[in-house]
Design a protein around this motif. Structure first.
Motif, PDB file in Angstrom:
ATOM      1  N   HIS A  37      56.911   9.519   5.663  1.00 62.31           N
ATOM      2  CA  HIS A  37      56.399  10.048   6.923  1.00 62.31           C
ATOM      3  C   HIS A  37      55.629  11.342   6.690  1.00 62.31           C
ATOM      4  N   ARG A  38      56.170  12.229   5.827  1.00 63.43           N
ATOM      5  CA  ARG A  38      55.503  13.498   5.527  1.00 63.43           C
ATOM      6  C   ARG A  38      54.162  13.273   4.848  1.00 63.43           C
ATOM      7  N   VAL A  39      54.132  12.342   3.886  1.00 67.09           N
ATOM      8  CA  VAL A  39      52.892  12.056   3.162  1.00 67.09           C
ATOM      9  C   VAL A  39      51.843  11.483   4.106  1.00 67.09           C
ATOM     10  N   MET A  40      52.258  10.593   5.003  1.00 69.53           N
ATOM     11  CA  MET A  40      51.314  10.008   5.966  1.00 69.53           C
ATOM     12  C   MET A  40      50.769  11.081   6.909  1.00 69.53           C
ATOM     13  N   ALA A  41      51.628  12.005   7.340  1.00 73.39           N
ATOM     14  CA  ALA A  41      51.180  13.084   8.221  1.00 73.39           C
ATOM     15  C   ALA A  41      50.193  13.996   7.493  1.00 73.39           C
ATOM     16  N   GLU A  42      50.469  14.297   6.212  1.00 76.05           N
ATOM     17  CA  GLU A  42      49.552  15.119   5.428  1.00 76.05           C
ATOM     18  C   GLU A  42      48.201  14.422   5.292  1.00 76.05           C
ATOM     19  N   GLN A  43      48.229  13.118   5.031  1.00 74.58           N
ATOM     20  CA  GLN A  43      46.979  12.374   4.872  1.00 74.58           C
ATOM     21  C   GLN A  43      46.198  12.352   6.188  1.00 74.58           C
ATOM     22  N   ASP A  44      46.892  12.226   7.303  1.00 75.47           N
ATOM     23  CA  ASP A  44      46.219  12.273   8.606  1.00 75.47           C
ATOM     24  C   ASP A  44      45.557  13.627   8.823  1.00 75.47           C
ATOM     25  N   ASP A  45      46.247  14.708   8.445  1.00 83.11           N
ATOM     26  CA  ASP A  45      45.673  16.048   8.568  1.00 83.11           C
ATOM     27  C   ASP A  45      44.429  16.195   7.698  1.00 83.11           C
ATOM     28  N   ILE A  46      44.499  15.665   6.478  1.00 80.12           N
ATOM     29  CA  ILE A  46      43.348  15.722   5.571  1.00 80.12           C
ATOM     30  C   ILE A  46      42.174  14.955   6.162  1.00 80.12           C
ATOM     31  N   ASN A  47      42.430  13.734   6.607  1.00 84.33           N
ATOM     32  CA  ASN A  47      41.351  12.901   7.153  1.00 84.33           C
ATOM     33  C   ASN A  47      40.697  13.545   8.369  1.00 84.33           C
ATOM     34  N   ALA A  48      41.495  14.119   9.256  1.00 78.23           N
ATOM     35  CA  ALA A  48      40.948  14.769  10.444  1.00 78.23           C
ATOM     36  C   ALA A  48      40.090  15.969  10.063  1.00 78.23           C
ATOM     37  N   ILE A  50      38.545  16.627   7.034  1.00 76.87           N
ATOM     38  CA  ILE A  50      37.328  16.335   6.255  1.00 76.87           C
ATOM     39  C   ILE A  50      36.291  15.600   7.090  1.00 76.87           C
ATOM     40  N   ALA A  51      36.704  15.043   8.218  1.00 83.01           N
ATOM     41  CA  ALA A  51      35.713  14.418   9.107  1.00 83.01           C
ATOM     42  C   ALA A  51      34.781  15.473   9.691  1.00 83.01           C
ATOM     43  N   GLN A  52      35.208  16.726   9.689  1.00 82.22           N
ATOM     44  CA  GLN A  52      34.400  17.826  10.219  1.00 82.22           C
ATOM     45  C   GLN A  52      33.357  18.319   9.218  1.00 82.22           C
ATOM     46  N   VAL A  53      33.489  17.956   7.961  1.00 80.44           N
ATOM     47  CA  VAL A  53      32.610  18.468   6.912  1.00 80.44           C
ATOM     48  C   VAL A  53      31.292  17.705   6.953  1.00 80.44           C
ATOM     49  N   ASP A  54      30.179  18.442   7.015  1.00 80.00           N
ATOM     50  CA  ASP A  54      28.864  17.785   7.067  1.00 80.00           C
ATOM     51  C   ASP A  54      28.354  17.479   5.661  1.00 80.00           C
ATOM     52  N   ASP A  55      27.266  16.751   5.584  1.00 80.35           N
ATOM     53  CA  ASP A  55      26.719  16.300   4.294  1.00 80.35           C
ATOM     54  C   ASP A  55      26.312  17.461   3.391  1.00 80.35           C
ATOM     55  N   ARG A  56      25.760  18.530   3.975  1.00 79.30           N
ATOM     56  CA  ARG A  56      25.344  19.681   3.172  1.00 79.30           C
ATOM     57  C   ARG A  56      26.558  20.310   2.484  1.00 79.30           C
ATOM     58  N   GLU A  57      27.657  20.459   3.237  1.00 79.63           N
ATOM     59  CA  GLU A  57      28.868  21.044   2.655  1.00 79.63           C
ATOM     60  C   GLU A  57      29.459  20.137   1.585  1.00 79.63           C
ATOM     61  N   TRP A  58      29.448  18.823   1.832  1.00 82.20           N
ATOM     62  CA  TRP A  58      29.933  17.898   0.800  1.00 82.20           C
ATOM     63  C   TRP A  58      29.064  17.977  -0.447  1.00 82.20           C
ATOM     64  N   ARG A  78      38.384  24.565   1.929  1.00 80.12           N
ATOM     65  CA  ARG A  78      39.261  25.342   2.821  1.00 80.12           C
ATOM     66  C   ARG A  78      38.448  26.107   3.843  1.00 80.12           C
ATOM     67  N   GLU A  79      37.342  26.713   3.403  1.00 79.37           N
ATOM     68  CA  GLU A  79      36.489  27.467   4.324  1.00 79.37           C
ATOM     69  C   GLU A  79      35.825  26.550   5.344  1.00 79.37           C
TER      70      GLU A  79
END
Length: 99
Positions: A37-48, A50-58, A78-79
């Motif tokens: 459950h903890r690992v799935m919650a961490e992965q959900d946090d990561i996915n949410a 990184i969806a905010q990161v635009d192509d230039r930042e990637w 992180r920034e």
């Protein structure tokens, strides 16, 4: 004649109880279901995040990874996302495996 100290035995009992409690906490194993459950919650946090990161930042993050500057890539992620250190590191390692 010695004076009776009513707090002596209780203080010792409280100390033993506290030490036993801390030892129990330190040796408590995480159940497989709780870990999953903890690992799935961490992965959900990561996915949410990184969806905010635009192509230039990637692009910048990927360039840092190509240059083998993993710590700088983690810092850049992180920034860009506001993720903590642990989740940013996990996200960068996933990005490296996926390339």
């Amino acid at each position: 004649m010695e004076m009776f100290n009513p707090f002596g035995p209780w203080l010792l009992l409280a100390f033993v109880a506290f030490v036993s409690f801390r030892i129990g906490q330190a040796t408590k194993a995480e159940s497989p279901a709780a870990r999953s459950h903890r690992v799935m919650a961490e992965q959900d946090d990561i996915n949410a995040a990184i969806a905010q990161v635009d192509d230039r930042e990637w692009g910048e993050i990927d360039q840092l990874l190509v240059e083998k500057k993993k710590i700088a890539a983690i810092k850049a992620l992180r920034e860009a996302t506001g993720l903590g250190l642990k989740l940013s590191r996990m996200a960068i390692e996933q990005r490296q495996k996926g390339r």
